[in-house]
Design a protein around this motif. Structure first.
Motif, short mmCIF file in Angstrom:
data_model
loop_
_atom_site.label_atom_id
_atom_site.label_comp_id
_atom_site.label_asym_id
_atom_site.label_seq_id
_atom_site.Cartn_x
_atom_site.Cartn_y
_atom_site.Cartn_z
N SER A 53 0.61 -1.03 0.01
CA SER A 53 -0.02 -0.14 0.00
C SER A 53 0.99 1.36 0.02
O SER A 53 2.03 1.06 0.35
N ALA A 54 0.22 2.33 -0.38
CA ALA A 54 0.92 3.53 -0.43
C ALA A 54 1.60 4.22 0.77
O ALA A 54 0.80 3.59 1.92
N SER A 55 2.67 4.64 0.90
CA SER A 55 3.12 5.22 2.21
C SER A 55 2.03 6.29 2.65
O SER A 55 1.46 6.90 2.12
N ALA A 56 2.29 6.43 4.19
CA ALA A 56 1.07 7.36 4.61
C ALA A 56 1.64 8.94 4.74
O ALA A 56 1.16 9.77 4.79
N LEU A 57 2.95 8.88 4.06
CA LEU A 57 3.69 10.35 4.24
C LEU A 57 3.12 11.05 3.04
O LEU A 57 3.04 10.83 1.83
N SER A 58 2.93 12.35 3.36
CA SER A 58 2.70 13.36 2.42
C SER A 58 3.77 14.12 2.14
O SER A 58 5.10 13.53 2.74
N ALA A 59 3.90 15.12 1.26
CA ALA A 59 5.29 15.65 1.01
C ALA A 59 5.71 16.61 1.90
O ALA A 59 6.80 17.19 1.96
N ALA A 60 5.04 16.98 3.27
CA ALA A 60 5.31 17.89 4.16
C ALA A 60 6.79 17.29 4.79
O ALA A 60 7.21 16.14 4.76
N SER A 61 7.36 18.24 5.23
CA SER A 61 8.75 17.85 5.67
C SER A 61 8.41 17.23 7.35
O SER A 61 7.96 17.82 8.13
N ILE A 62 9.01 16.08 7.54
CA ILE A 62 8.73 15.40 8.88
C ILE A 62 9.70 15.88 9.70
O ILE A 62 9.17 16.18 10.97
N LEU A 63 10.79 15.99 9.60
CA LEU A 63 11.86 16.26 10.53
C LEU A 63 12.20 17.62 10.54
O LEU A 63 13.18 18.15 11.48
N SER A 64 11.73 18.71 9.89
CA SER A 64 11.84 20.14 9.81
C SER A 64 12.32 20.38 11.13
O SER A 64 13.35 21.29 11.30
N PRO A 65 11.75 20.55 12.26
CA PRO A 65 12.05 21.12 13.64
C PRO A 65 13.29 20.47 14.15
O PRO A 65 13.85 20.96 14.77
N VAL A 66 13.80 19.31 13.58
CA VAL A 66 15.11 18.80 14.16
C VAL A 66 16.23 18.75 13.31
O VAL A 66 16.50 18.24 12.42
N SER A 67 16.80 20.13 13.46
CA SER A 67 17.77 20.44 12.84
C SER A 67 19.17 20.11 13.33
O SER A 67 19.23 20.65 14.58
N VAL A 68 19.95 19.22 12.97
CA VAL A 68 21.20 18.66 13.51
C VAL A 68 22.23 18.99 12.77
O VAL A 68 22.47 19.08 11.60
N LYS A 69 23.47 19.81 13.34
CA LYS A 69 24.56 19.87 12.60
C LYS A 69 25.26 18.55 12.14
O LYS A 69 25.26 17.76 12.95
N ALA A 70 26.04 19.03 10.92
CA ALA A 70 26.70 17.43 10.46
C ALA A 70 28.04 17.44 11.09
O ALA A 70 28.56 16.08 11.12
N LEU A 101 13.94 5.16 2.15
CA LEU A 101 15.10 6.44 1.96
C LEU A 101 14.77 7.55 1.43
O LEU A 101 15.03 8.63 1.49
N LYS A 102 13.81 7.17 0.21
CA LYS A 102 13.09 8.26 -0.42
C LYS A 102 12.22 9.45 0.32
O LYS A 102 12.38 10.45 0.16
N THR A 103 11.60 8.70 1.51
CA THR A 103 11.01 9.76 2.68
C THR A 103 12.01 10.77 3.14
O THR A 103 11.66 11.83 3.07
N ILE A 104 13.25 10.12 3.48
CA ILE A 104 14.26 11.22 4.24
C ILE A 104 14.71 12.12 3.23
O ILE A 104 14.99 13.26 3.24
N LEU A 105 14.87 11.73 1.94
CA LEU A 105 15.63 12.34 0.67
C LEU A 105 14.70 13.53 0.34
O LEU A 105 15.27 14.48 -0.12
N ASP A 106 13.45 13.11 0.30
CA ASP A 106 12.28 14.07 0.08
C ASP A 106 12.41 15.14 0.81
O ASP A 106 12.13 16.46 0.50
N ASP A 107 12.73 15.03 2.25
CA ASP A 107 12.83 15.94 3.32
C ASP A 107 13.94 16.70 3.10
O ASP A 107 13.85 17.96 3.26
#
Lengths: 444, 444
Positions: free
Chosen positions: A32-49, B200-206
């Motif tokens: 089945s299709a992923s439940a994920l929309s195009a929305a940014s999931i982790l946007s608030p969790v920005s971690v430095k590389a 992985l596509k979900t992360i890379l889309d993000d």
């Protein structure tokens, strides 16, 4: 096949060059299709590389690991010590032999339970059967009576199917109000596995049933034996005599070497350490189906031969063991859960955020199989406000999960079995998750 | 859902009476038809119902079994001591750290391998990673570089999918002629599981990929690190970053806490103990993809970036470990096996009884999923005459398993990888099963 000359032309005849993102990999639509929309999931969790933990040396990166021969049958990581079955006196009055262990379904993934975590319910402890001494007798109203060894049984063509098993007492303390602030203790008397064995119909077609063989008795070889009457039409439909679970032999606590699988029906019918199948024109009215596993009603009368585990569902994330206390306001989060029906296939699951007044449709994800666990999913951005999270599932027989009031008005509250009313989690503004009971929904 | 008033009417409102064999259970068509014909399978095995073993008392029938709290994470029956992974010096020159263990696929059932039996191949032993210290860095040609903790990673919506993993060296000794009279040692460098993680596509889309990000490097956090270049179109197709295997956390030897799943492609690309994904416009030409995991040809040139495990199959019953020496003449017996293709979905399997001169079509049974093990079956009545049993599979990309001559004429015999030529078992008149190689079929 005509094209026996075709030889993986796309790979072996030349080196693949990848110079663009041409989409030459065929898509497969079986999941089945992923439940994920195009929305940014982790946007608030920005971690430095350059975070220290990825730069610093770690001990497992600088020295050799274990040699391969240390681990010819593997076990979980020692860090996973809490992902185990748990037991509770409430189900067995402190008797460790006639007892239960709950599956950690709050930690479960997908639609398979690993064999080390599959829930147990024994009437006389875990029997340790010698497979060389094991026999299965099939007798009564069959044209050819037979006693099979394990080797005989395995000569039949085998089938592998994924089914859940659920104890009818799953969720039973909830009839008296919320008892456990724990998903594992509340709904962990179920698990799911790939079962391998022979369809009982295959054996019965071979032996020949008498015309008035309407009932079958299944009996275990352990001290409790747990005799149960099962209608022959179920036996001829999808009942299996199995020796394999998730690709290996059954574990001792699951009935090694052979158990019955009665898909979608009460767990206690899935006879472990199976020794005998008898056929008759009448049921046996055994202790286990007269004094136990009946459904006492308000009228004082009990429902007997109440077999099917009804349509059901529960949200597994969040749950009391997996709260949102570390979730930051405005972060996206997946609400996930399990739905199942002993009647057939899950057709859909609705989710409510306000205790059942309003509902939205969740997505089903992964494989959707009959009498199997089905995963549902809904992604939201949580604004930090309290919620009353609930799920209700429906199946391909038109059954839908009832509210608590609907269920109790139909069957009363005297029984302990077959609880399938809607479960509600209270999410507090701190992200804590609590088991609460919403008896009646405004719009129900 | 409109019918919220419907309340399992067929069960809870009244007691079910079973008085005839009315077929009121809906049939489910999701599983393929059984291979069984109406023929009597066990006819020659007639056993009397009064056989002593079913009448006599057995110790597990007369005393209590183990209490439930002895077994909160279960293990197999002690009688199953031989169903384990095995290792062999031929694959590792006796180095137990850079070594392999083969899955007992002769004992496998269905399309799932239990976690304790999943094959292993390590370049520096099994790493034991602390999940609290684990990090995943994603960097290079991505718009937002990131370092994720395990908790961060698990915030993405999860998927669960069933895929096989196969080492490209599976069957490699066969290039030099038959080496092992054992299915486990010959084809046991593969297994299959339900994997749970994030696409992985979900992360890379993000994060957002740069336009010229065409290649991805995957690197492990263990001492060997095993860096491999993977095309971005595969990463965006079906690659997963997984933490779950068959419903629980990955085992240490499978990359705990996180590994890559690259469905259908060489096992060594499915990076264990994953620590880093880097994106670039060029591949990295790492040691593991220049000195190793390349395919040397007659010309002296090597094929690099040879990723896909091709269409393949093997008969698992009978096999050298499961001969027909106890099969009585005239008894029915199921020939069963595994088919798989890294390209896509198995469409069919043919079986030959004469070393590949003539073929009949086997039945596929159970779930048929892309890049997953598929079971095939054919039931025969064995007349006791010698056979040359072979299988060949074909997939939905039009690929078909080659004969040995077809394969060696295409790629030579200098390499050790990607053996997918037809396997033949010799069945002697005594029912013994031997690994033989039929190089060229009369009618091929």
């Amino acid at each position: 096949m005509k094209n026996s000359e075709v030889l993986q032309k796309d790979v072996k005849s030349n080196t693949i060059e990848v110079t663009s993102r041409r989409d030459f990999f065929r898509k497969t639509a079986i999941y089945s299709a992923s439940a994920l929309s195009a929305a940014s999931i982790l946007s608030p969790v920005s971690v430095k590389a350059d975070e220290a933990a990825i730069i610093n040396e770690v001990p497992w990166g600088t020295k050799l690991g274990d040699p391969v021969d240390k681990n010819l049958y593997g076990i979980p990581s020692p860090y996973e010590h809490s992902n185990i079955r748990r037991t509770h006196d409430l189900f067995s009055s402190g008797d460790a032999y006639a007892s239960v262990s709950m599956c950690p379904i709050h930690e479960s993934e997908g639609i398979i339970t690993p064999n080390g975590l599959f829930f147990t319910r024994d009437h006389g402890g875990t029997a340790h059967v010698d497979p060389n001494e094991w026999r299965l007798m099939i007798h009564g109203k069959v044209k050819k009576e037979i006693v099979l060894t394990l080797e005989d049984l395995k000569k039949y063509p085998s089938e592998s199917r994924i089914y859940f098993i659920e104890c009818p007492a799953n969720g039973s303390p909830e009839w008296r109000g919320p008892q456990f602030n724990s998903l594992q203790f509340m709904k962990g008397l179920m698990s799911a596995a790939q079962w391998t064995g022979v369809m009982l119909k295959t054996i019965l077609d071979d032996l020949g049933l008498e015309k008035d063989a309407i009932w079958m008795l299944a009996e275990g070889s352990d001290n409790a034996s747990n005799p149960r009457s099962i209608p022959v039409e179920k036996a001829l439909d999808d009942v299996m005599v199995v020796w394999g679970q998730n690709g290996e032999a059954l574990r001792p606590e699951q009935g090694y070497p052979v158990r019955l699988i009665v898909p979608g029906w009460e767990g206690n019918l899935n006879t472990k350490w199976l020794r005998r199948l008898e056929f008759s024109d009448k049921p046996w009215h055994s202790k286990e189906e007269t004094s136990k596993y009946t459904m006492l009603q308000k009228s004082g009368k009990a429902i007997r031969y109440f077999w099917v585990n009804e349509v059901n569902s529960v949200i597994t994330s969040p749950c009391p063991e997996k709260p949102w206390t570390n979730l930051k306001k405005g972060e996206m989060v997946e609400i996930e859960g399990l739905a199942w029906s002993g009647h057939g296939t899950i057709k859909g699951v609705d989710i409510s955020f306000d205790g059942g007044d309003n509902w939205v449709e969740a997505k089903l994800k992964g494989l959707v199989l009959p009498k199997s666990w089905t995963r549902f999913s809904y992604v939201i951005k949580w604004d930090g406000k309290p919620l009353l999270l609930a799920s209700r599932s429906y199946d391909d027989f038109g059954n839908i999960q009832p509210t608590i009031d609907q269920e109790t008005s139909a069957v009363g509250v005297e029984s302990v079995y077959h609880r399938n009313a809607i479960v509600t989690w209270e999410i507090t503004s701190k992200g804590e998750c609590n088991n609460v009971q919403i008896r009646k929904h405004k719009k129900a």
